[in-house]
Structures are given as C-alpha cells and as structure tokens.
Design an enzyme around this catalytic site. Structure first.
Site, PDB file in Angstrom:
ATOM      1  N   TYR A  66       0.865  -1.184   0.000  1.00 40.58           N
ATOM      2  CA  TYR A  66       0.000   0.000   0.000  1.00 40.58           C
ATOM      3  C   TYR A  66       0.900   1.232   0.000  1.00 40.58           C
ATOM      4  CZ  TYR A  66      -3.517   3.230   2.041  1.00 40.58           C
ATOM      5  OH  TYR A  66      -4.382   4.266   2.309  1.00 40.58           O
TER       6      TYR A  66
ATOM      7  N   LEU B 227       1.045   5.144   0.060  1.00 42.99           N
ATOM      8  CA  LEU B 227       0.435   6.456   0.224  1.00 42.99           C
ATOM      9  C   LEU B 227       1.480   7.476   0.692  1.00 42.99           C
ATOM     10  CD1 LEU B 227      -2.100   8.325   0.426  1.00 42.99           C
ATOM     11  CD2 LEU B 227      -2.412   7.442   2.744  1.00 42.99           C
TER      12      LEU B 227
ATOM     13  N   SER C 197       1.370  12.490   7.701  1.00 45.25           N
ATOM     14  CA  SER C 197       0.052  12.803   8.244  1.00 45.25           C
ATOM     15  C   SER C 197      -0.742  13.665   7.268  1.00 45.25           C
ATOM     16  CB  SER C 197       0.194  13.536   9.587  1.00 45.25           C
ATOM     17  OG  SER C 197       0.758  12.666  10.537  1.00 45.25           O
TER      18      SER C 197
ATOM     19  N   ILE D  60       7.461   1.972   2.653  1.00 41.13           N
ATOM     20  CA  ILE D  60       6.450   1.059   2.109  1.00 41.13           C
ATOM     21  C   ILE D  60       6.704  -0.369   2.610  1.00 41.13           C
ATOM     22  CG2 ILE D  60       5.390   0.156   0.023  1.00 41.13           C
ATOM     23  CD1 ILE D  60       4.900   3.182   0.744  1.00 41.13           C
TER      24      ILE D  60
ATOM     25  N   ASN E 145       3.062 -10.433  45.414  1.00 41.44           N
ATOM     26  CA  ASN E 145       3.309  -9.007  45.632  1.00 41.44           C
ATOM     27  C   ASN E 145       2.103  -8.214  45.164  1.00 41.44           C
ATOM     28  OD1 ASN E 145       4.146  -6.327  44.470  1.00 41.44           O
ATOM     29  ND2 ASN E 145       6.028  -6.890  45.566  1.00 41.44           N
TER      30      ASN E 145
ATOM     31  N   MET F 206       7.880  -6.332  34.195  1.00 36.89           N
ATOM     32  CA  MET F 206       7.661  -7.376  35.201  1.00 36.89           C
ATOM     33  C   MET F 206       8.661  -8.515  35.073  1.00 36.89           C
ATOM     34  SD  MET F 206       3.569  -7.693  35.189  1.00 36.89           S
ATOM     35  CE  MET F 206       2.558  -6.827  36.343  1.00 36.89           C
TER      36      MET F 206
ATOM     37  N   GLY G 158      11.716  -8.057  34.710  1.00 38.47           N
ATOM     38  CA  GLY G 158      12.999  -7.601  35.220  1.00 38.47           C
ATOM     39  C   GLY G 158      14.041  -7.640  34.116  1.00 38.47           C
TER      40      GLY G 158
ATOM     41  N   GLU H  78      -0.512   3.835   9.626  1.00 38.29           N
ATOM     42  CA  GLU H  78      -1.936   3.774   9.279  1.00 38.29           C
ATOM     43  C   GLU H  78      -2.668   4.969   9.874  1.00 38.29           C
ATOM     44  OE1 GLU H  78      -3.888   0.420   8.392  1.00 38.29           O
ATOM     45  OE2 GLU H  78      -2.105  -0.740   7.945  1.00 38.29           O
TER      46      GLU H  78
END
Lengths: 254, 431
Positions: B173, B175, B182, B207, B327, B387, B389, B413
């Site tokens: 695609y 664009l 943007s 792309i 914990n 979590m 570590g 996107e």
C-alpha cells in the site's frame, strides 16, 4: 462396497489444560474446562479424508457419543472434510460411565446400519488411555483389525496396514470391512480452512439414540476413586561417588 | 490412569535456549516424547477473564482456533529468527493463504473468504500471538486485496485478486511520501495522462513489503491540489521506471522489508486505475478504516500474549522468599493490564461491527479503537517487559519483541495524533 468410512471422534479435555482432580475424588474437573477433539481422533479423520481425496472411498461419516457439546467435535471433523455427522446422544449418568464397551457396541450397530466398509478410530483417548474401543468394535463385528496403524493403504478390497509394535513395524494385509486404529505417526492432521469451516455449517448431523440402536449403556466398570499422581519428591545431592554408592545401597537399589 | 504428562518448563533461569521464545511444552504420548516449542498458549483459557473467545459465535470460535493453532505451530517457533535475520516468511504466509487468510474480507468469487470485519479482527488478533510483524504485513496485504476487490472493475478484480488471495503475489500500500505523512492529501507523486498510460514520477516512503512484493496500490496526483486531485493506480513490479530504495533498518517489524518506492517516468496503463480520477484519496481512506482495525487487532494479540507471559513469570520468579505473584503491587498491575486489554478488545470489535454494518459512527469508531488499543496495548506489553525484570530486556525472551513490534502501531496507518484529529473533527464540525 459402499465406500463409506465411519470415523469415531471423541470430545476430551484439551491436551494443554492442567488437569485437576475433583475435591471428592470422584473424577477430574470438566466444568468450564476447555475441550477439543482427541488428537488421535484428528489423525483418524485426516486419514479418512485423505482416502476420500485419493478416491478410494466415497463418504466419510463422523460419529461422536455424548451430550450436546459432542456436536462441536463433529463440526470440527466436518470442517476437516468429513461429509456428514452422527451424534449419538448420551447424557448424564450414562455419559459419566460411558466407556469403550458401550461405544464399541454403538459403533458396531452404526456400522451395520450405515453399511460401512471401514471404521477408523484413534488408537486411544487421552483422557482414559484405554486403547480398547477399536479392538472391541472389531470383535463385536467379527471384522479384522489393524491397530496402532502408522500407514494405511488400500489394495483392491484388501487393506495393507503397517503397525507400530514394540519390536518395530509390522505389516499386515487384512480383508475389508475392517477396523483401523490410528497411531501418532499415521499423518499430520490438516488445519481446517476458513471456507471449509463455513461449508461445515451446512453439512448434516443426524441425532441418534443408543436405545434405537439396541445398545445397553450399563457400565460393567465402577470408578471407585481418582487421585493425582504422587508429588515428585526432591532429589538429594551427594558430594562424592562413594556417597552415591552408599546412598544407592541404603535404598536397596544395588 | 492418565499417562499424558504436560509440564510447562520455564527453562529461562538456568538454561537459555537461543532463538526460542519463552515456553517449551513437553508431551508424553504413550511413551513417545515430542518436544514442541511454542511462544505462548493463548488458546488455552486458563486465564478466564482475558480469553479472546468470549461472546463469539461457534463459527467465529472455529476461525479463531485455526488462527491460534497456525500461530502456535507455524509462526511462534520462528518469530525470533524472522526478527533477527530479517526474513520475509513467504512460504509460511502462503500456507496461511491456503487456509483462507490471504483475502479474508475479499469476496469469494475472486478467491477471497468473504468473512466480516469482526471475523477478520478475531483472526488477526490470534495470528499476532505467533508473530506481530508477519501478521501486520498479512493485514496490509489483505487491505490492498480488498481495495482492488471493492473499487476495481471486473477485469481488475479478476486479474489481481485471485493471485493475491492465494498469496501467489504479494501487495503493498503506497500512500506516504518523504514530504507527506500525516498530511497525506498533499502528496506529490504525479501521474500525467499520456494516451492510454499514466506516467508516474515521484517516490513513496516507508512502504511495507516494498521491493519484495508484486502489486503496488499507489495513490498519486492526476489532478489539482488536495485530496480531490488524487487517483489510485495499481502498479506491477517489473514495470520499467519502478525501482526501490535501500531496505530500512528498523526497531521492529523486521519480518517485513520496508523500502522507498521510486517512480521515474514509470508508465502505467490507464486500465490499472481503480475507480475514477479523483477518487483515489477516498479509496485510500476507506482502505485505512479497515486497516486501522486490523493493526489494532495485531496490538491486541501482542498484549494478550504479553499478559500471559507476565503472568507465567510472576508465578515462577521468586524474590524476598516468595513468588512475585504474592506481591500486591504486581497483582494490581496485572489486573490493570488485563482490564485495559479487555477494554481495548471491546472497542476494536465494536468498531469492526460498526464498519461491517456501515454505521454512521464507523469512521470515528475505527479511529478511536486504533488510538485506544494501540496506546493501551503498547503500555501493556511494556509493563509486561518490566515485570520480567532484567530477563525482559534479553532477546531470548519474547516479550521484548512484542514491545518493539507494536511500538510502530501507534505511528502508522494514521498516527494516533491524526486519529485525534479525525475524532475531534467529528465532534466539532457542524453537520
């Protein structure tokens, strides 16, 4: 020859689930636990569908015995390529005590009713590990059996089955109609494709009562108690080889 | 009794296996040991509240099961290798296409599976647990196939869609340009009409699949300034004047190549134009509505996998004399992660339903879902890494790849800032 194959599929607790024993030790917890088709039954379905694709048989009929949820298992078989399903309705206490003897009686009756040329089953279910249904079904029908099959081929109206046995591989030739039970290496079950899942919705599942087949569901087996396997004990570390020999002697191993 | 012994070994702490993602499952089937490597077993709902199958129809659960199985067997074992070696897994994607994943919401008469946006979201969410980057590319490919299916005429549909649905050919695609991201409507690639061809000049940036794919859906300027001057052309690889830039080196999404696509007097037949002149921007945006749901779905899969990985780690890792799962801070953190995962999933699925039904709020909802889900899911994956570590930072563990792979979902996107633009415009414009 009708060219019809009956494939038995059993709904069992999924192989990846951690099994828990019920607090009253009467069985394992099944409520709310993920169930799926017995892996050996998947292999059986795959083999049947393969035979149909090779045009050696004409129709694959998936059979399951159990409550309403057994239909999910039949649908999975249909999505893999089975043509139609038969749901033998067994519920409540009858379902709790359903075992190979009753199932083989049901399959034998269905085989006669459907004029089946071949019955393919998984060699055993992963919940009870009985490895009896295939053998009992063959005995009830007085048909030859090819169990622990790792290769199946049709030669005319005979079946060539390569069996996995303790000593290695055994090749036998049996007449049809026959019962085959699938072992692990028979094939690799296919994924259902999206189009096949959608087609499966339209395939028929017939409902059948065991009573209509003339089958008595009373169990000859009574489960007394179910326990978890003993917890694995911690090992002991030893410093020297002498210590090791000493410990082995102490525990009577040598 | 039952001889099947299933033990999930976290070989992590004493024994690190390179190129494997976290969990190794050993099966004892009647004395035969088969060792399979899985990344995560998200299809087993031991985590009842975050299971992805709630509220789905039986048929949708079947689709989901196939996708989960495919992800666990065909993708997860290779996810790390594809990332490290930057491999574009063509064979695996073609296997996925055999199952119908090449054109999930493309119509069946040209080889698609004809499923709904919600079915699609469920499938991509499940596939993502195996490899986010590859699934994201498959979703972009699907978007392009849909655009040709929906806006193409009979010849174009029959020429391109069947091969795209089987993934005999791959699509990209196009664009974004170096000067217009943007501000997509300001794109500069020109397409000058000369007889029965358009002559393309310009370049596209970033792309996905560029250089390795066969079919390029290109938005280019045939008319005046702004969105109304943009048309959509299908350019095939091998067309003279079509070339590619160098393969970009990225933080994630490494199982798909990213290149600039360059047009130098590239002649494209007028018969390759999708829809009318000036319709291109509209086609591009319609494609992106679905694309946003797909990308958000990929984020969901990654977040779900990360929550399961974090949970497993908390149950095993011990510090201060007890497992981390005791914990309270971590318990609460995990609960928040699960809550936001389910909230994100609900938004994405609602947006998918709205788009399928053509509801008035569909565009806004797709933007909201993309904004919310990609942000939340990135935070979830990031928390999951925390979590773990120090182990979370090692490439031997899958969680870091999820973090790296979905970071870009907040950018492409349509950046999450552009999502806010779309939503605020809906709120503040007098209708």
């Amino acid at each position: 020859m009708s060219g019809r194959v009956l494939v038995g599929v059993k709904r069992v607790i999924d192989y990846a689930v951690k099994i828990r024993v019920k607090p009253d030790n009467s069985g394992v917890v099944t409520d709310g636990v993920k169930h799926s088709m017995n892996p050996f039954c998947e292999i059986a379905v795959e083999e049947a569908v393969k035979l149909k694709e090779k045009k050696l048989i004409k129709e694959v009929v998936a059979v399951s015995c159990g409550p309403q949820q057994a239909q999910e298992t039949i649908r999975t078989a249909l999505a893999m390529g089975a043509d139609r399903g038969i749901h033998v309705q067994v519920t409540g206490k009858d379902y709790e005590t359903l075992g190979p003897l009753q199932v083989s009686k049901i399959l034998a009756a269905l085989a006669k009713k459907e004029d089946a040329q071949l019955i393919i089953l998984g060699k055993q279910a992963i919940d009870d590990d009985c490895n009896q249904t295939g053998q009992m079904t063959a005995a009830l029908l007085d048909w030859p059996q090819g169990t622990f099959a790792s290769e199946v081929s049709m030669e005319g109206d005979k079946l060539k089955v390569v069996r996995e046995i303790d000593g290695g591989l055994e090749m036998i030739k049996i007449n049809t109609p026959a019962v085959v039970s699938a072992d692990l290496r028979l094939n690799t079950p296919r994924y259902a494709t999206l189009p096949n899942i959608m087609k499966a919705k339209k395939k028929k599942i017939a409902n059948v009562n065991p009573a209509d087949l003339g089958v008595d569901l009373t169990s000859r087996v009574e489960i007394l108690r179910v326990d978890e396997p003993p917890q694995r004990q911690a090992g002991v570390k030893v410093e020297t080889v002498d210590d090791l020999v000493g410990k082995l002697k102490d525990t009577g191993r040598i | 009794m039952c001889q099947s012994l299933v033990s999930t070994c976290h070989l992590s702490y004493n024994y690190v296996i390179s190129n494997l993602t976290s969990a190794v499952v050993l099966h004892l089937y009647s004395g035969v040991i088969t060792v399979t490597t899985y990344g995560f077993i998200c299809s087993v709902p031991c985590l009842l509240c975050v299971a992805a199958s709630y509220g789905l129809t039986d048929e949708q659960k079947e689709f989901q099961k196939v996708a989960f199985d495919f992800a666990a067997n065909e993708m997860a074992p290779h996810m790390a290798e594809w990332d490290q070696k930057e491999i574009f897994p063509v064979e695996t994607m073609r296997k996925a296409a055999e199952l119908g994943f090449g054109g999930i919401y493309v119509q069946p008469d040209v080889g698609g599976s004809g499923l709904s946006r919600l079915d699609t979201s469920i499938i991509f969410e499940a596939l993502s647990t195996g490899c986010v980057s590859t699934t994201a590319y498959i979703s972009i490919h699907n978007m392009c196939a849909w655009m040709i299916d929906t806006f193409g005429n009979t010849e174009q549909r029959e020429k391109f869609c069947p091969d795209l649905c089987t993934m005999e050919k791959f699509a990209s695609y196009c664009l974004t340009e170096p000067g217009s991201g943007s501000d997509a409507a300001s794109l500069l690639t020109t397409a000058q009409r000369k007889g029965d061809h358009y002559i393309l000049n310009g370049s596209k940036a970033f792309i996905s699949g560029g250089g390795d794919t066969d079919v390029y859906v290109v938005m280019c300027r045939t008319g005046g300034k702004g969105a109304k001057g943009i048309s959509c052309l299908v350019v095939e690889k091998g067309t003279p004047g079509l070339s590619f830039g160098k393969k970009e080196k990225k933080v994630g999404w490494n199982s798909q190549p990213t290149r600039a696509v360059i047009f130098e007097d590239c002649a494209v037949p007028v018969t390759n134009r999708l829809g009318e002149e000036g319709q291109g921007f509209n086609i591009a945006m319609k494609g992106l509505n679905g694309g946003r749901i797909n990308i958000a779905s990929c984020s969901l899969g990654a977040a779900h996998a990360s929550v399961e990985l974090a949970r497993d780690h908390l149950l095993v890792r011990k510090q201060f004399g007890e497992t981390l799962s005791n914990n309270q801070f971590l318990q609460f953190k995990l609960a928040e992660m699960a809550t936001r995962l389910v909230a994100s999933r609900l938004m994405v699925r609602e947006a998918a339903t709205a788009l399928q039904e053509g509801r008035r709020d569909a565009v806004s909802l797709c933007s909201m879902a993309k904004l919310f889900a990609t942000d939340e899911c990135f935070n979830i994956c990031n928390q999951a890494l925390q979590m773990h570590g120090g182990y979370g930072y090692l490439k031997d563990y899958a969680v870091q790849q999820f973090v790296r792979d979905i970071r870009v979902h907040q950018i492409l996107e349509g950046t999450n800032e552009v999502m806010r633009m779309i939503i605020s415009r809906n709120l503040l414009t007098e209708s």
